[in-house]
Every structure is written in structure tokens, then in C-alpha cells.
Scaffold this motif. Structure first.
Motif, short mmCIF file in Angstrom:
data_model
loop_
_atom_site.label_atom_id
_atom_site.label_comp_id
_atom_site.label_asym_id
_atom_site.label_seq_id
_atom_site.Cartn_x
_atom_site.Cartn_y
_atom_site.Cartn_z
N UNK A 121 8.73 37.96 0.22
CA UNK A 121 7.70 38.43 -0.03
C UNK A 121 7.46 39.33 -1.12
N UNK A 122 8.42 40.33 -0.99
CA UNK A 122 8.39 41.20 -2.23
C UNK A 122 8.66 40.61 -3.55
N UNK A 123 9.70 39.54 -3.67
CA UNK A 123 10.18 38.81 -4.77
C UNK A 123 9.05 37.93 -5.28
N UNK A 124 8.15 37.49 -4.35
CA UNK A 124 6.96 36.44 -4.81
C UNK A 124 6.06 37.48 -5.37
N UNK A 125 5.85 38.44 -4.86
CA UNK A 125 4.61 39.18 -5.14
C UNK A 125 4.99 39.97 -6.57
N UNK A 126 6.22 40.14 -6.88
CA UNK A 126 6.72 40.72 -7.99
C UNK A 126 6.54 39.75 -9.27
N UNK A 127 6.85 38.52 -8.94
CA UNK A 127 6.75 37.19 -9.74
C UNK A 127 5.12 37.11 -10.21
N UNK A 128 4.30 37.27 -9.14
CA UNK A 128 2.85 37.02 -9.27
C UNK A 128 2.37 38.10 -10.11
N UNK A 129 2.69 39.38 -9.96
CA UNK A 129 2.35 40.37 -10.96
C UNK A 129 2.57 40.05 -12.36
N UNK A 130 3.98 39.67 -12.31
CA UNK A 130 4.47 39.12 -13.94
C UNK A 130 3.49 38.27 -14.39
N UNK A 131 2.94 37.21 -13.45
CA UNK A 131 2.41 36.04 -13.84
C UNK A 131 1.00 36.43 -14.16
N UNK A 132 0.55 37.31 -13.82
CA UNK A 132 -0.94 38.10 -14.37
C UNK A 132 -0.66 38.71 -15.73
N UNK A 133 0.34 39.61 -15.88
CA UNK A 133 0.54 40.39 -16.98
C UNK A 133 1.00 39.57 -18.02
N UNK A 134 2.04 38.89 -17.78
CA UNK A 134 2.81 38.08 -18.97
C UNK A 134 1.82 37.42 -20.15
N UNK A 135 0.90 36.71 -19.66
CA UNK A 135 0.21 36.12 -20.85
C UNK A 135 -0.80 37.07 -21.66
N UNK A 136 -1.01 38.24 -21.09
CA UNK A 136 -1.73 39.29 -21.98
C UNK A 136 -0.66 39.92 -22.74
N UNK A 137 0.48 40.42 -21.99
CA UNK A 137 1.57 41.24 -22.85
C UNK A 137 2.18 40.38 -23.89
N UNK A 138 2.58 39.07 -23.30
CA UNK A 138 3.05 38.20 -24.29
C UNK A 138 2.06 37.80 -25.40
N UNK A 139 0.95 37.68 -25.32
CA UNK A 139 0.02 37.26 -26.42
C UNK A 139 -0.10 38.57 -27.37
N UNK A 140 0.06 39.53 -26.67
CA UNK A 140 -0.06 40.85 -27.79
C UNK A 140 1.03 40.99 -28.40
N UNK A 141 2.19 40.42 -27.99
CA UNK A 141 3.29 40.70 -28.54
C UNK A 141 3.53 39.27 -29.77
N UNK A 142 3.03 38.23 -29.51
CA UNK A 142 2.72 37.14 -30.36
C UNK A 142 2.07 37.55 -31.66
N UNK A 143 0.73 38.41 -31.27
CA UNK A 143 -0.17 38.67 -32.28
C UNK A 143 0.41 39.70 -33.22
N UNK A 144 1.16 40.86 -32.94
CA UNK A 144 1.84 41.58 -33.79
C UNK A 144 2.82 41.00 -34.59
#
Length: 216
Positions: A121-144
Motif C-alpha cells: 500500500x505504501x509503495x502504491x500510494x507513493x507511486x500515485x503521488x508521483x503520478x499526480x505531481x510528475x506531469x506538472x514538475x516534468x512539464x515545468x522542467x520541459x518549459x525551462x
């Protein structure tokens, strides 16, 4: 988050040039925008960034030292009530990540999430948090990165007596001949703002000084 979630309230706030943390504070705490206090804005900023990182009520209460878990949960629920598109985005991206095994930035760069289907459960929830965040953090990195490529090509033309010193998160630091500072700021802002077309304005702020600290 505004672009990815297409939440009406967030889109309107950015389109109207509102301070997004103050706007969130006004919504969550039920006060007029011009009556938002510094403490309320700071709390709203923690909520905005905390939810982007998938923070729980317990985590938010720790971030806001004077808040109980119950109070933090109330604020989270009120946030999602005011910005329902954000809640829908989070549910959608979790389900999509579980089905595909990866998430993507706006520009198609993928992050694979091997633990999104974990029985732990802990690993799955960690991956879910990453799933939410990565498109935003990753897009910000792509933009810069896109901005850096465009600005570097412009500087190579030799029009400006300037060079790019470094990148720090969403900032670029330059050394510029003093006589060209104003012209440089105008042109570099235009080029950086053109690095991506989003459903909200991409705004660049620029300051100058004898050193980085002074420019801030």
C-alpha cells in the motif's frame, strides 16, 4: 495544474492575473480577495503546493504547524469543493497511471511508475503521488529547457553582449552588459514566454542587479 486539470476556477484566476495563493485563500477561508491576510496566504500556498505533491491532511497539518489534522482535512475538502477540476484530474491521472504504467508531461515525456500496481500500500500510494505531481514538475522542467534552447540560440547571434550563467529551477541567470540591460530584459522575457502555449498565460518576471541577491 490549471492547464492539466482545466479547472474553471484556476483558469479564471490566472487569466485575470490574480495572485493564485491569495485567490485560493479567499476561496478556502471564505474572505474577500482584498481581505486575505499574510497568514491566510501562506496557508493557501501550503495547500496549493501540498495537494500538487499529493499531501495528506496529516502532512498538511505538519506543514501548517498550528493546524490540527481535522482542520487541515476541512481545508482540503473546501479546496476540492472550490476547485473540483483538480479533484477530477487527480482521480483521472491515478487511474490512467495504473492502467498505462506511466504518466506524461504536456510535451510527451514519460515517467514510468513500476510500483503503481504494487500490492504494498505504501509503495502504491507513493507511486500515485508521483503520478499526480510528475506531469506538472516534468512539464515545468520541459518549459525551462525549451526556453534555454531558444535563448541560447538567440544569444549566439551576437546581438546582445550577454551570456547565460546558470539555471535554477524556473529561473535563468545572465550576465549582461550594463548598457543593454533594459533591452535584454524585454527580449528575453518575450522569448521565455513563448516557450510553451498553455491554457493560462505563461508569465516571466525579470529583475537586474549587480549580483543575484540584489536582482531578487
Amino acid at each position: 495544474m490549471a492547464h492539466l486539470s482545466e479547472d474553471k476556477g484556476l483558469l479564471e484566476a490566472f487569466a485575470e492575473g490574480r495572485d493564485i495563493h491569495a485567490a485560493t485563500a479567499a476561496e478556502v477561508f471564505g474572505v474577500a480577495l482584498d481581505k486575505v491576510s499574510g497568514d491566510q496566504r501562506r496557508s493557501a500556498k501550503a495547500i496549493n503546493f501540498g495537494l500538487i505533491y499529493g499531501m495528506s491532511a496529516w502532512g498538511l497539518s505538519r506543514q501548517l504547524a498550528q493546524s490540527s489534522v481535522t482542520q487541515a482535512q476541512t481545508w482540503i475538502e473546501r479546496y476540492f469543493d472550490r476547485y473540483p477540476g483538480v479533484a477530477r484530474y487527480m482521480e483521472r491521472i491515478r487511474a490512467q497511471a495504473a492502467e498505462d504504467g506511466f504518466v506524461e508531461t504536456v510535451f510527451g515525456r514519460r515517467l514510468y511508475l513500476p510500483e503503481i500496481r504494487s500490492q504494498n500500500r505504501a509503495r502504491r500510494q507513493g507511486a500515485e503521488r508521483t503520478a499526480i505531481n510528475a506531469p506538472m514538475q516534468g512539464t515545468a522542467a520541459d518549459i525551462i529547457k525549451r526556453a534555454m534552447i531558444e535563448v541560447a540560440a538567440w544569444l549566439e547571434e551576437g546581438e546582445m553582449d550577454a551570456w547565460m550563467v546558470m539555471q535554477v529551477h524556473d529561473e535563468l541567470v545572465f550576465e549582461v552588459a550594463e548598457a543593454q540591460v533594459e533591452a535584454f530584459i524585454e527580449q528575453v522575457k518575450a522569448r521565455m514566454q513563448a516557450a510553451a502555449e498553455l491554457s493560462v498565460p505563461l508569465i516571466v518576471e525579470a529583475e537586474s542587479g549587480a549580483n543575484w541577491d540584489e536582482a531578487h
